[in-house]
Design an enzyme around this catalytic site. Sequence first.
Site, mmCIF file in Angstrom:
data_model
loop_
_atom_site.group_PDB
_atom_site.id
_atom_site.type_symbol
_atom_site.label_atom_id
_atom_site.label_comp_id
_atom_site.label_asym_id
_atom_site.label_seq_id
_atom_site.Cartn_x
_atom_site.Cartn_y
_atom_site.Cartn_z
ATOM 1 N N ASP A 233 0.810 -1.227 0.000
ATOM 2 C CA ASP A 233 0.000 0.000 0.000
ATOM 3 C C ASP A 233 0.841 1.275 0.000
ATOM 4 O OD1 ASP A 233 -2.428 -1.389 0.009
ATOM 5 O OD2 ASP A 233 -2.404 -1.590 2.192
ATOM 6 N N ALA A 234 2.026 1.206 -0.580
ATOM 7 C CA ALA A 234 2.920 2.365 -0.573
ATOM 8 C C ALA A 234 3.397 2.752 -1.971
ATOM 9 C CB ALA A 234 4.129 2.090 0.328
#
Length: 289
Positions: A233-234
Amino acid sequence: MSSFSQSHFYRLVVSCPDQVGIVARVSSFIAQQGGSITEASQHSDLETGRFFMRYEILAESLGITAQALREGFAPVAQEFNMQWALTDTKRKPRVVLMVSKESHCLVDLLYRWQAGELACDIVGVISNHDAMRSLTEWYGIPYYHIPVDPQDKQPAFDAVDAQIQALDADCVVLARYMQILPPALCQRYRGRVINIHHSFLPSFAGAKPYHQAYERGVKLIGATCHYVTEELDAGPIIEQDIHRVSHCHTPTDLVRFGRDVEKAVLARGLRWHLEDRVLIHGNKTVVFS
């Protein structure tokens, strides 16, 4: 849909070291071919000295093929040390959707695709559950059920990889697919896998994040659409949005608002990707929305 939106375009997307004369040189090249530029966007990143450009060119104004235009533009690209691509809107990108049990993002994308809002061919839906089969097949789209064994996930991901390759996918959308892709898949499809997640990470991880947020008394609900990388999620962010909430709202309200934001943000992010409006720059993006 207007006749103009159905016109045939070539899209030129460029990233290169910034210097004087890039716009003039590219525009002059297109004009020399008789090309009509219908949309032009540029951005200079002053911190990194990088220049970004996106042109839409009316294909019928040129009288040459996309391949001929690529060959003619190559010396210009070399002159300015460009990373570039030229796409032909007659060829629709092939998109694979992946989903688990939550249907809101899948339903929204399938509807928008059927309504002509997404310029792509959805060539298949892959899921680790069989729950979305009837919905998917109602749209005439193949459904591939690939269960994931929690004790040994690699065989499932090997099968997912093989299916994506068999479908010749240009883009993969994780429309609430609740499995973490292994690093090898992230690397193979870098810049081509799009994900959506709620904004409560990392504060409210795990089960029932909206209920956790309710207990904390949050005032904003949001969602992030981003490219998938090895770091969970980055990856580079494509689009985000929020919805304000108050003490009057219940956990059920928060879940409902969250679903609305998630599906809207994912649809916008996918549409911009399909229209070549997103240029990845390190772990950031330039989005000509």
